[in-house]
Design a protein around this motif. Structure first.
Motif, PDB file in Angstrom:
ATOM      1  N   PHE A   1      -3.206  25.310 -21.888  1.00 35.18           N
ATOM      2  CA  PHE A   1      -3.115  25.037 -23.270  1.00 35.18           C
ATOM      3  C   PHE A   1      -3.873  23.719 -24.194  1.00 35.18           C
ATOM      4  N   ILE A   2      -4.324  23.072 -23.208  1.00 31.23           N
ATOM      5  CA  ILE A   2      -5.216  21.745 -23.386  1.00 31.23           C
ATOM      6  C   ILE A   2      -6.535  22.495 -24.470  1.00 31.23           C
ATOM      7  N   MET A   3      -6.869  23.683 -23.919  1.00 26.83           N
ATOM      8  CA  MET A   3      -7.976  24.305 -24.741  1.00 26.83           C
ATOM      9  C   MET A   3      -7.856  24.493 -26.180  1.00 26.83           C
ATOM     10  N   ILE A   4      -6.517  24.918 -26.523  1.00 28.22           N
ATOM     11  CA  ILE A   4      -6.313  24.620 -27.976  1.00 28.22           C
ATOM     12  C   ILE A   4      -6.360  23.592 -28.699  1.00 28.22           C
ATOM     13  N   SER A   5      -5.848  22.298 -28.035  1.00 24.10           N
ATOM     14  CA  SER A   5      -6.178  21.189 -28.636  1.00 24.10           C
ATOM     15  C   SER A   5      -7.582  20.747 -28.728  1.00 24.10           C
ATOM     16  N   MET A   6      -8.296  21.086 -27.831  1.00 25.13           N
ATOM     17  CA  MET A   6      -9.621  20.725 -27.686  1.00 25.13           C
ATOM     18  C   MET A   6     -10.500  21.543 -28.800  1.00 25.13           C
ATOM     19  N   THR A   7     -10.244  22.700 -28.825  1.00 26.77           N
ATOM     20  CA  THR A   7     -10.925  23.638 -30.240  1.00 26.77           C
ATOM     21  C   THR A   7     -10.407  23.341 -31.019  1.00 26.77           C
ATOM     22  N   ARG A   8      -9.190  23.080 -31.631  1.00 30.78           N
ATOM     23  CA  ARG A   8      -8.679  22.594 -32.901  1.00 30.78           C
ATOM     24  C   ARG A   8      -9.269  21.310 -33.282  1.00 30.78           C
ATOM     25  N   SER A   9      -9.599  20.222 -32.261  1.00 36.76           N
ATOM     26  CA  SER A   9     -10.161  18.952 -32.537  1.00 36.76           C
ATOM     27  C   SER A   9     -11.633  19.115 -33.008  1.00 36.76           C
TER      28      SER A   9
ATOM     29  N   LEU B   1     -13.388  24.697 -19.420  1.00 35.43           N
ATOM     30  CA  LEU B   1     -13.182  25.841 -20.450  1.00 35.43           C
ATOM     31  C   LEU B   1     -13.125  25.424 -21.706  1.00 35.43           C
ATOM     32  N   GLY B   2     -12.044  24.498 -21.900  1.00 31.61           N
ATOM     33  CA  GLY B   2     -11.846  24.130 -23.328  1.00 31.61           C
ATOM     34  C   GLY B   2     -13.143  23.524 -24.248  1.00 31.61           C
ATOM     35  N   LEU B   3     -13.960  22.937 -23.348  1.00 32.53           N
ATOM     36  CA  LEU B   3     -15.028  22.249 -23.895  1.00 32.53           C
ATOM     37  C   LEU B   3     -15.997  23.432 -24.212  1.00 32.53           C
ATOM     38  N   ALA B   4     -16.402  24.385 -23.436  1.00 34.88           N
ATOM     39  CA  ALA B   4     -17.132  25.530 -23.446  1.00 34.88           C
ATOM     40  C   ALA B   4     -16.787  26.539 -24.799  1.00 34.88           C
ATOM     41  N   LEU B   5     -15.314  26.503 -24.663  1.00 31.47           N
ATOM     42  CA  LEU B   5     -14.743  27.355 -25.877  1.00 31.47           C
ATOM     43  C   LEU B   5     -15.062  26.669 -27.074  1.00 31.47           C
TER      44      LEU B   5
ATOM     45  N   VAL C   1     -16.420  29.312 -30.176  1.00 29.39           N
ATOM     46  CA  VAL C   1     -15.692  29.894 -31.249  1.00 29.39           C
ATOM     47  C   VAL C   1     -15.784  29.346 -32.379  1.00 29.39           C
ATOM     48  N   ARG C   2     -15.922  30.223 -33.354  1.00 26.44           N
ATOM     49  CA  ARG C   2     -16.278  29.897 -34.923  1.00 26.44           C
ATOM     50  C   ARG C   2     -15.114  29.281 -35.516  1.00 26.44           C
ATOM     51  N   ASN C   3     -13.872  29.391 -35.354  1.00 26.46           N
ATOM     52  CA  ASN C   3     -12.679  28.816 -36.067  1.00 26.46           C
ATOM     53  C   ASN C   3     -11.611  28.677 -35.182  1.00 26.46           C
ATOM     54  N   GLU C   4     -10.375  28.057 -35.544  1.00 23.91           N
ATOM     55  CA  GLU C   4      -9.333  27.913 -34.611  1.00 23.91           C
ATOM     56  C   GLU C   4      -8.746  29.048 -34.117  1.00 23.91           C
TER      57      GLU C   4
ATOM     58  N   GLN D   1      -9.883  31.898 -33.363  1.00 20.23           N
ATOM     59  CA  GLN D   1     -10.301  32.416 -32.343  1.00 20.23           C
ATOM     60  C   GLN D   1     -10.234  31.859 -30.838  1.00 20.23           C
ATOM     61  N   GLY D   2      -9.866  30.523 -31.066  1.00 24.36           N
ATOM     62  CA  GLY D   2      -9.900  29.804 -29.862  1.00 24.36           C
ATOM     63  C   GLY D   2      -8.491  29.934 -29.395  1.00 24.36           C
ATOM     64  N   VAL D   3      -7.457  29.988 -30.392  1.00 27.15           N
ATOM     65  CA  VAL D   3      -5.936  30.306 -29.890  1.00 27.15           C
ATOM     66  C   VAL D   3      -5.801  31.493 -29.223  1.00 27.15           C
ATOM     67  N   GLY D   4      -6.624  32.580 -29.782  1.00 23.22           N
ATOM     68  CA  GLY D   4      -6.523  33.838 -29.192  1.00 23.22           C
ATOM     69  C   GLY D   4      -7.239  33.983 -27.946  1.00 23.22           C
ATOM     70  N   VAL D   5      -8.429  33.286 -27.515  1.00 28.37           N
ATOM     71  CA  VAL D   5      -9.190  33.461 -26.270  1.00 28.37           C
ATOM     72  C   VAL D   5      -8.107  32.800 -25.463  1.00 28.37           C
ATOM     73  N   THR D   6      -7.622  31.379 -25.830  1.00 30.03           N
ATOM     74  CA  THR D   6      -6.945  30.626 -24.756  1.00 30.03           C
ATOM     75  C   THR D   6      -5.570  31.373 -24.306  1.00 30.03           C
ATOM     76  N   GLN D   7      -4.711  32.127 -25.265  1.00 32.93           N
ATOM     77  CA  GLN D   7      -3.627  32.897 -24.883  1.00 32.93           C
ATOM     78  C   GLN D   7      -4.259  34.257 -24.181  1.00 32.93           C
ATOM     79  N   LEU D   8      -5.226  35.001 -24.266  1.00 34.25           N
ATOM     80  CA  LEU D   8      -5.762  35.616 -23.397  1.00 34.25           C
ATOM     81  C   LEU D   8      -5.848  35.382 -21.913  1.00 34.25           C
ATOM     82  N   ILE D   9      -6.732  34.144 -22.207  1.00 36.78           N
ATOM     83  CA  ILE D   9      -6.973  33.626 -20.431  1.00 36.78           C
ATOM     84  C   ILE D   9      -5.494  33.224 -19.713  1.00 36.78           C
ATOM     85  N   THR D  10      -4.675  32.584 -20.487  1.00 36.52           N
ATOM     86  CA  THR D  10      -3.278  31.735 -20.071  1.00 36.52           C
ATOM     87  C   THR D  10      -2.406  33.237 -19.592  1.00 36.52           C
TER      88      THR D  10
END
Length: 314
Positions: free
Chosen positions: A197-205, A279-283, A287-290, A292-301
């Motif tokens: 779930f760190i991927m969500i924080s990285m994407t949001r930032s 993965l979070g850095l690549a994501l 992604v174009r918006n937050e 999308q980042g949350v959706g991909v993170t949940q799919l992976i997790t």
């Protein structure tokens, strides 16, 4: 780069949602599933109905209850037919019934005393230990009957013991092993799961700085792109290391989690942190918006959780 790291860490601490996703929620999951499954394998529950209600039947049931790992339960609020219906409805696997006349048949010795085991034919794994316990009790009563018969024939106590001695015996050899129970599955498993779930924080930032124009302004400074990405990556690495350390420490002190080889744990956590933050850095750059980042993170997790069962190294 150090400035970027300090800035990202402060932003993550300031954001209350990060604390919830990375620390509070995994602890709640660990507590919930540890409470549900933590003692699921400790005992075998045998539901019973005593229709005979004599001292002999009580002694029989007490003998079963004294066996380690057996939990006898009865429900006097339900009739026998209602409890049998629970088996048919799939709400109960087996029901032991001591019928009327059990005491008379057992003490007279003229006929076999019968006990009834109602069972779900599809629940062999659950019912097999119950059948083994009942067979063991039947063998005990049989041996007592044979010993009494031999004494009546004039055999002495040593002779009876010699005759009743089984031709084969089992020798138990205890070895020092590390117990692997449900806690050893739950705590490391959810530690790995929520580390992603760190991927969500990285994407949001990254998205916020992109939308606010911060990235455009950074391009006009001497700061190199690799230094900026390295700062984002390093700060997230520190958060994941802190998160994993907190969850494993919580499991160790609260649920007596066997940690095992600490050096191996450190290597696993370090590898996990590199994987999730990479993965979070690549994501973040893909992604174009937050959302999308949350959706991909949940799919992976969530998609990877079914095949991910991590055991603590011993």
């Amino acid at each position: 780069m150090r400035t970027i790291i300090r800035k990202e860490i402060r932003l993550m601490i300031r954001e209350k949602g990060n604390f919830f996703w990375l620390f509070l929620l995994p602890i709640l999951f660990i507590v919930m599933f540890a409470s549900i499954f933590g003692h699921a394998e400790d005992t075998i529950t045998i539901h019973y109905v005593d229709e005979d209600r004599t001292q002999v039947s009580k002694n029989f049931l007490d003998g079963i209850a004294r066996i380690k790992g057996i939990d006898l339960q009865t429900d006097d609020t339900l009739s026998l037919d209602q409890q049998i219906q629970k088996i048919k409805d799939g709400k109960m696997s087996a029901l032991l019934v001591v019928p009327k006349g059990f005491s008379e048949a057992l003490t007279s010795g003229k006929s076999q005393a019968i006990i009834e085991l109602y069972r779900d034919p599809t629940a062999d794994q659950t019912v097999a230990p119950i059948q083994a316990v009942l067979q063991n009790m039947a063998n005990i009563y049989r041996d007592e009957k044979l010993a009494s018969a031999l004494k009546r024939l004039g055999k002495s106590e040593p002779e009876v013991r010699q005759i009743m001695m089984p031709p084969i015996t089992m020798k138990e050899i205890s070895e020092n092993v590390s117990k692997v129970d449900m806690i050893s599955q739950v705590v490391p498993g959810y530690t790995v799961m929520f580390a992603f779930f760190i991927m969500i924080s990285m994407t949001r930032s990254f998205i916020k700085e992109k939308e606010s124009g911060m990235l455009a302004r950074l391009r006009s400074t001497p700061l190199k792109p690799l230094s900026y990405l390295g700062g984002m990556w390093a700060s997230s690495m520190l958060v994941v290391l802190l998160q994993c350390g907190t969850l494993l420490t919580f499991g160790h002190f609260v649920y007596k989690l066997h940690v095992g080889d600490v050096f191996a744990i450190v290597l696993i956590v370090l590898g996990l942190a590199i994987c999730t933050t990479g993965l979070g850095l690549a994501l973040s750059m893909w992604v174009r918006n937050e959302n999308q980042g949350v959706g991909v993170t949940q799919l992976i997790t969530m998609g990877g959780r079914r095949g991910r069962r991590i055991m603590v190294p011993v």
